[in-house]
Design a protein around this motif. Structure first.
Motif, PDB file in Angstrom:
ATOM      1  N   GLY A  19       0.789  -1.219   0.000  1.00  0.00           N
ATOM      2  CA  GLY A  19       0.000   0.000   0.000  1.00  0.00           C
ATOM      3  C   GLY A  19       0.822   1.269   0.000  1.00  0.00           C
ATOM      4  N   LEU A  36      -4.635 -10.730   4.614  1.00  0.00           N
ATOM      5  CA  LEU A  36      -4.238  -9.391   4.189  1.00  0.00           C
ATOM      6  C   LEU A  36      -4.746  -8.340   5.171  1.00  0.00           C
ATOM      7  CD1 LEU A  36      -5.054  -9.656   0.367  1.00  0.00           C
ATOM      8  CD2 LEU A  36      -2.802  -9.833   1.443  1.00  0.00           C
ATOM      9  N   GLU A  39      -4.730  -2.343   4.252  1.00  0.00           N
ATOM     10  CA  GLU A  39      -3.971  -1.562   3.276  1.00  0.00           C
ATOM     11  C   GLU A  39      -3.253  -2.435   2.254  1.00  0.00           C
ATOM     12  OE1 GLU A  39      -1.067  -2.454   6.607  1.00  0.00           O
ATOM     13  OE2 GLU A  39      -3.196  -1.940   6.395  1.00  0.00           O
ATOM     14  N   GLN A  40      -3.291  -3.744   2.425  1.00  0.00           N
ATOM     15  CA  GLN A  40      -2.552  -4.643   1.548  1.00  0.00           C
ATOM     16  C   GLN A  40      -3.434  -5.186   0.418  1.00  0.00           C
ATOM     17  OE1 GLN A  40      -1.051  -7.572   4.385  1.00  0.00           O
ATOM     18  NE2 GLN A  40       1.024  -6.715   4.188  1.00  0.00           N
ATOM     19  N   SER A  41      -2.764  -5.627  -0.652  1.00  0.00           N
ATOM     20  CA  SER A  41      -3.413  -6.300  -1.772  1.00  0.00           C
ATOM     21  C   SER A  41      -2.478  -7.397  -2.260  1.00  0.00           C
ATOM     22  CB  SER A  41      -3.708  -5.325  -2.921  1.00  0.00           C
ATOM     23  OG  SER A  41      -4.478  -4.232  -2.487  1.00  0.00           O
ATOM     24  N   SER A 115     -11.240  -5.602  -4.686  1.00  0.00           N
ATOM     25  CA  SER A 115     -10.646  -4.523  -3.884  1.00  0.00           C
ATOM     26  C   SER A 115      -9.255  -4.849  -3.380  1.00  0.00           C
ATOM     27  CB  SER A 115     -11.564  -4.200  -2.699  1.00  0.00           C
ATOM     28  OG  SER A 115     -11.761  -5.365  -1.900  1.00  0.00           O
ATOM     29  N   GLN A 116      -8.976  -6.124  -3.022  1.00  0.00           N
ATOM     30  CA  GLN A 116      -7.670  -6.471  -2.463  1.00  0.00           C
ATOM     31  C   GLN A 116      -6.988  -7.614  -3.211  1.00  0.00           C
ATOM     32  OE1 GLN A 116      -8.997  -6.803   1.878  1.00  0.00           O
ATOM     33  NE2 GLN A 116      -7.004  -5.791   2.098  1.00  0.00           N
ATOM     34  N   ARG A 117      -7.534  -8.000  -4.330  1.00  0.00           N
ATOM     35  CA  ARG A 117      -6.956  -9.138  -5.045  1.00  0.00           C
ATOM     36  C   ARG A 117      -7.022  -8.894  -6.542  1.00  0.00           C
ATOM     37  NH1 ARG A 117      -9.051 -15.382  -4.954  1.00  0.00           N
ATOM     38  NH2 ARG A 117     -11.020 -14.326  -5.378  1.00  0.00           N
ATOM     39  N   VAL A 144      -2.197  -0.300  -4.917  1.00  0.00           N
ATOM     40  CA  VAL A 144      -3.393  -1.116  -4.690  1.00  0.00           C
ATOM     41  C   VAL A 144      -3.731  -1.888  -5.953  1.00  0.00           C
ATOM     42  CG1 VAL A 144      -4.335   0.393  -2.898  1.00  0.00           C
ATOM     43  CG2 VAL A 144      -4.849   0.856  -5.300  1.00  0.00           C
ATOM     44  N   TRP A 222     -13.672   0.439  -5.302  1.00  0.00           N
ATOM     45  CA  TRP A 222     -12.306   0.264  -4.830  1.00  0.00           C
ATOM     46  C   TRP A 222     -11.265   0.931  -5.736  1.00  0.00           C
ATOM     47  CZ3 TRP A 222     -10.064  -2.869  -8.603  1.00  0.00           C
ATOM     48  CH2 TRP A 222     -10.945  -3.670  -9.335  1.00  0.00           C
TER      49      TRP A 222
END
Length: 331
Positions: A19, A36, A39-41, A115-117, A144, A222
């Motif tokens: 992030g 996760l 803030e991580q992806s 959103s995170q993947r 992101v 996202w």
């Protein structure tokens, strides 16, 4: 080390984004227990021809059967599909820069993003991923998942620019030679090859431009705030490339038309000169043929000046014809 181990599973790259512009590689085994932070992806880049990669996608990715079927299709065109849960499927094409490949034989990247993947699948090596990893190593890469998707699309678009410019330069050379050399003949094989390449590029770039336009208009929750501006810029760039490709095809038509017109003019000029020459010598041939008959009664055959008079008569007729042709502006 991770990449060598992951390659056995068909996983080309696997990174967890922090992030902040950096990312850390992870192993294939760590995916099962991956947790996760907000803030991580995670970005996973797979070789879709690998049996284990296809198996993981269907059994462990958590994606629906319909989504997996789309991602693993043998052939597809650029398209975008919004799925429930604000998930996105994106199929893009780019110029093939692999050694020994034809540039317009486009490479394909298939993307599933949330959103995170972000999962991306390729069949041929994709140069964009190497540059992406270098940016993360410097701490200046995408932060992101939405920025990873945008980066891949931007990289594919950048490579199109150089190919379109190359095609345009080849047309410039042909036009320059055509303008400066009256006897220059364009390379028809080259012209047809460029036209075929331009048509092949347009086939994939037109729907891809529409996809970028859709992404600019329909923001996903996202997406980063300024993502729409970047998607709109990519849409404008592809529009410019498509206009340039259409102009290239029109310029090829003009070059071939100009060469055909010149050839027609040369043929007409040649036929005109042949016609004038035939018309000029026809009366003279008639007279010489008449005087050459081996019969009695030919005027001047009984006088020593007959030959001279015949020559003067022929010269007189030739002079009259020359004057008449010039007056009629045939010469």
């Amino acid at each position: 080390m991770f990449e060598e181990q992951n390659a056995q599973w068909g996983l080309v790259h696997a990174f967890v984004l922090d992030g902040q512009g950096g990312a850390e590689p992870i192993s294939r085994e760590a995916l099962a227990d991956l947790q996760l932070r907000p803030e991580q992806s995670v970005w996973l880049h797979w070789d879709r021809s690998h049996p284990l990669a296809r198996r993981w996608l269907r059994e462990q990715s958590g994606l629906s059967e319909f989504t997996c079927d789309l991602l693993l299709e043998e052939s597809t065109r650029p398209r975008m599909l919004v799925q429930p849960g604000d998930e996105l499927l994106l199929f893009l094409r780019g110029v093939n820069l692999n050694p020994g490949a034809v540039p317009e034989d486009m490479v394909s990247v298939r993307i599933f993003a949330s959103s995170q993947r972000i999962l991306s699948l390729r069949l041929r090596p994709l140069h964009a991923t190497d540059e992406l990893i270098e940016q993360w190593a410097r701490g200046t890469g995408p932060k992101v998942a939405s920025e990873v998707m945008l980066y891949l699309a931007e990289h594919l678009t950048d490579k199109i620019d150089s190919l379109v410019a190359e095609l345009s330069e080849k047309i410039d050379e042909q036009e320059e030679h055509l303008d400066n050399n009256e006897r220059f003949r364009p390379d028809h094989d080259l012209m047809l090859q460029i036209r075929r390449r331009a048509a092949g590029l347009k086939r994939f770039l037109a729907p891809q431009r529409d996809i970028y336009g859709q992404l600019a208009r329909s923001r996903m929750p996202w997406f980063v705030e300024d993502d729409s501006d970047y998607w709109n810029e990519l849409n404008n760039r592809l529009t410019r490339y498509l206009e340039e490709l259409e102009l290239i095809r029109e310029r090829i038509g003009l070059v071939l038309e100009s060469e055909s017109r010149r050839q027609g003019e040369r043929t007409s000029r040649t036929m005109y000169l042949l016609g004038i020459t035939t018309g000029f010598f026809l009366p003279l041939s008639f007279i010489t043929g008449l005087l050459g008959m081996n019969v009695r009664g030919i005027p001047g055959d009984d006088t020593p000046y007959g030959f001279i008079l015949a020559c003067l008569l022929i010269l007189g007729i030739a002079g009259f014809q020359l004057w008449l042709f010039r007056r009629l502006r045939w010469l």
